[in-house]
Design an enzyme around this catalytic site. Structure first.
Site, PDB file in Angstrom:
ATOM      1  N   THR A 125      -0.570  -3.458   8.699  1.00 50.50           N
ATOM      2  CA  THR A 125       0.639  -3.322   8.253  1.00 50.50           C
ATOM      3  C   THR A 125       1.568  -4.283   8.020  1.00 50.50           C
ATOM      4  O   THR A 125       2.125  -5.571   8.802  1.00 50.50           O
ATOM      5  CB  THR A 125       0.870  -2.407   9.597  1.00 50.50           C
ATOM      6  OG1 THR A 125       2.496  -1.587   9.032  1.00 50.50           O
ATOM      7  CG2 THR A 125       1.372  -2.741  10.687  1.00 50.50           C
ATOM      8  N   GLY A 126       2.589  -3.280   7.203  1.00 44.46           N
ATOM      9  CA  GLY A 126       3.611  -4.680   6.629  1.00 44.46           C
ATOM     10  C   GLY A 126       4.354  -4.072   5.093  1.00 44.46           C
ATOM     11  O   GLY A 126       3.733  -3.245   4.325  1.00 44.46           O
ATOM     12  N   LYS A 127       4.928  -5.598   4.944  1.00 46.29           N
ATOM     13  CA  LYS A 127       5.303  -5.330   3.534  1.00 46.29           C
ATOM     14  C   LYS A 127       4.195  -5.653   2.448  1.00 46.29           C
ATOM     15  O   LYS A 127       3.244  -6.818   2.962  1.00 46.29           O
ATOM     16  CB  LYS A 127       6.277  -6.258   3.400  1.00 46.29           C
ATOM     17  CG  LYS A 127       6.935  -6.331   2.185  1.00 46.29           C
ATOM     18  CD  LYS A 127       8.221  -7.315   1.766  1.00 46.29           C
ATOM     19  CE  LYS A 127       8.744  -7.643   0.329  1.00 46.29           C
ATOM     20  NZ  LYS A 127       9.071  -8.293   0.080  1.00 46.29           N
ATOM     21  N   GLY A 128       3.107  -4.414   1.667  1.00 51.84           N
ATOM     22  CA  GLY A 128       2.247  -5.214   1.226  1.00 51.84           C
ATOM     23  C   GLY A 128       2.056  -6.807   0.540  1.00 51.84           C
ATOM     24  O   GLY A 128       0.672  -6.791   0.314  1.00 51.84           O
ATOM     25  N   THR A 148       2.088   2.666   7.619  1.00 62.16           N
ATOM     26  CA  THR A 148       0.954   2.197   7.086  1.00 62.16           C
ATOM     27  C   THR A 148      -0.286   2.589   8.719  1.00 62.16           C
ATOM     28  O   THR A 148       0.922   2.447   9.506  1.00 62.16           O
ATOM     29  CB  THR A 148       0.245   0.962   7.033  1.00 62.16           C
ATOM     30  OG1 THR A 148       1.509   0.643   6.551  1.00 62.16           O
ATOM     31  CG2 THR A 148      -0.960   0.530   6.284  1.00 62.16           C
ATOM     32  N   ILE A 199       0.549  -0.729  -6.616  1.00 61.71           N
ATOM     33  CA  ILE A 199      -0.716  -0.904  -5.380  1.00 61.71           C
ATOM     34  C   ILE A 199      -0.379  -1.541  -4.040  1.00 61.71           C
ATOM     35  O   ILE A 199      -0.086  -2.816  -4.822  1.00 61.71           O
ATOM     36  CB  ILE A 199      -1.918  -1.058  -5.336  1.00 61.71           C
ATOM     37  CG1 ILE A 199      -2.180  -0.073  -6.320  1.00 61.71           C
ATOM     38  CG2 ILE A 199      -3.353  -1.136  -4.865  1.00 61.71           C
ATOM     39  CD1 ILE A 199      -3.460   0.091  -7.952  1.00 61.71           C
ATOM     40  N   GLY A 200       0.047  -1.168  -3.068  1.00 59.62           N
ATOM     41  CA  GLY A 200      -0.185  -2.352  -1.826  1.00 59.62           C
ATOM     42  C   GLY A 200      -1.674  -2.692  -1.623  1.00 59.62           C
ATOM     43  O   GLY A 200      -2.045  -2.974  -1.389  1.00 59.62           O
ATOM     44  N   ASP A 201      -1.327  -3.525  -0.180  1.00 62.95           N
ATOM     45  CA  ASP A 201      -2.246  -4.317   0.521  1.00 62.95           C
ATOM     46  C   ASP A 201      -3.449  -3.341   1.374  1.00 62.95           C
ATOM     47  O   ASP A 201      -4.251  -3.092   1.219  1.00 62.95           O
ATOM     48  CB  ASP A 201      -1.832  -5.474   1.396  1.00 62.95           C
ATOM     49  CG  ASP A 201      -1.521  -4.156   2.915  1.00 62.95           C
ATOM     50  OD1 ASP A 201      -1.708  -4.654   4.080  1.00 62.95           O
ATOM     51  OD2 ASP A 201       0.329  -3.541   2.609  1.00 62.95           O
TER      52      ASP A 201
END
Length: 326
Positions: free
Chosen positions: A238-241, A188, A217-219
């Site tokens: 940022t990271g694992k959504g 991200t 769809i992520g975060d």
């Protein structure tokens, strides 16, 4: 009270053994973007303009997972997403499922400025882009040899990669797996900015996960998860959504400041250490008074910041900065 800017290029399993040529490319990009942001805010451009400008620049850099560097879905396509938010007005815009828009963050800004809505996705977002005359390119523009290889590796082991090279089995993606080549980040990019009057803005953009399901769809485009700004702070995560959405990371930082009276540093640290599961997240944030926080619970996070009082930082790992002229 003074201006401040912070930006990131992703958090994840980034070993200190990362080859110097790969590290230096990213550090140079972070330093370049930080310099660009500082010059823009000194020229009295609004925090919203600054955040969009810097994220556009990161989207155009193939070394980060957004825009030109976006990773591929299980079908070998790109589906980019982004969001942006103005702390003063609480106006925001978000997009998902983009395949031809060169700069997703600017389309998110147009959703905010030109429609009564907050979020447009897939065919509707692409149609809106054409209507607004934003720059589009053939989808092949985003498909790089490196990302084709990353997708191939992920498919060979039937995995979804939460960063560029790290392989994590879909059934248990809670722990990072060390990787030797160091070309690693949970992909991200984002930027937060505040001016000397306390006006705040945040922007975030991504290509998502390697080998993600089409339509995932992520975060990043979820207001309150990957992006948030109000009168207290601006946050880009940022990271694992999936983990960031569950923890409502960006909004929780602002809520802890507003309702618990915590400082920006205290609030950001609590969210990353207590709310987000280990190895899943990082964020950059600025407060209305010009404070900066950049915590992460992953091995590293590509990050940079500058404040009006002269402090600058460019770093990757904990307790480490790559100082130099900005």
């Amino acid at each position: 009270m003074g201006w401040a800017i912070a930006l990131h290029g992703g958090a994840g399993d980034i070993p200190r053994s990362m080859p110097s040529e790969r590290r230096e490319l990213r550090e140079a990009a972070l330093r370049h973007c930080l310099h660009m942001g500082v010059e823009a805010i000194k020229a009295n451009r609004s925090p919203l303009d600054v955040a969009e400008l810097i994220v556009r620049e990161l989207e155009d850099n193939p070394h980060f997972n957004a825009g030109k560097g976006s990773v591929l879905t299980s079908n070998g396509t790109v589906e980019m997403e982004a969001s942006i938010m103005d702390g003063n007005t609480m106006k925001c815009g978000a997009v998902s499922g983009l395949t031809t828009v060169k700069n997703a963050i600017s389309l998110a800004r147009l959703v905010m400025d030109k429609t009564p809505h907050i979020y447009l996705a897939f065919n509707g977002a692409e149609a809106f882009a054409k209507q607004q005359g934003v720059e589009t390119v053939d989808s092949s523009h985003f498909i790089t040899p490196e990302n084709i290889e990353r997708l191939k590796q992920a498919k060979e082991t039937n995995t979804v990669q939460i960063d560029y090279t790290q392989r994590v089995e879909v059934k248990d993606a809670s722990l990072p797996v060390p990787n030797e080549d160091g070309d690693s980040q949970i992909g991200t990019v984002g930027c937060v900015a505040v001016d000397s009057h306390g006006n705040l803005a945040a922007a975030t953009s991504t290509g998502g996960l390697v080998n993600k399901m089409v339509g995932r769809i992520g975060d990043t485009p979820v207001i309150g998860a990957g992006t948030y700004a109000n009168s207290y702070c601006a946050v880009s995560a940022t990271g694992k959504g999936e983990a960031i959405i569950r923890a409502t990371v960006a909004r929780d930082v602002a809520a802890l400041m507003e309702f618990k009276g915590l400082s920006l540093e205290e609030a950001a640290k609590h969210v990353i250490e207590e709310r987000a599961p280990k190895f899943t997240a990082g964020l950059v944030a600025v407060s209305a008074s010009g404070e900066v926080a950049m915590p992460f619970n992953t091995t590293g996070m590509f990050r940079a910041c500058a404040t009006e009082d002269g402090y600058t930082e460019v770093g990757i790992w904990p307790n480490e900065t790559c100082d130099g002229e900005v």
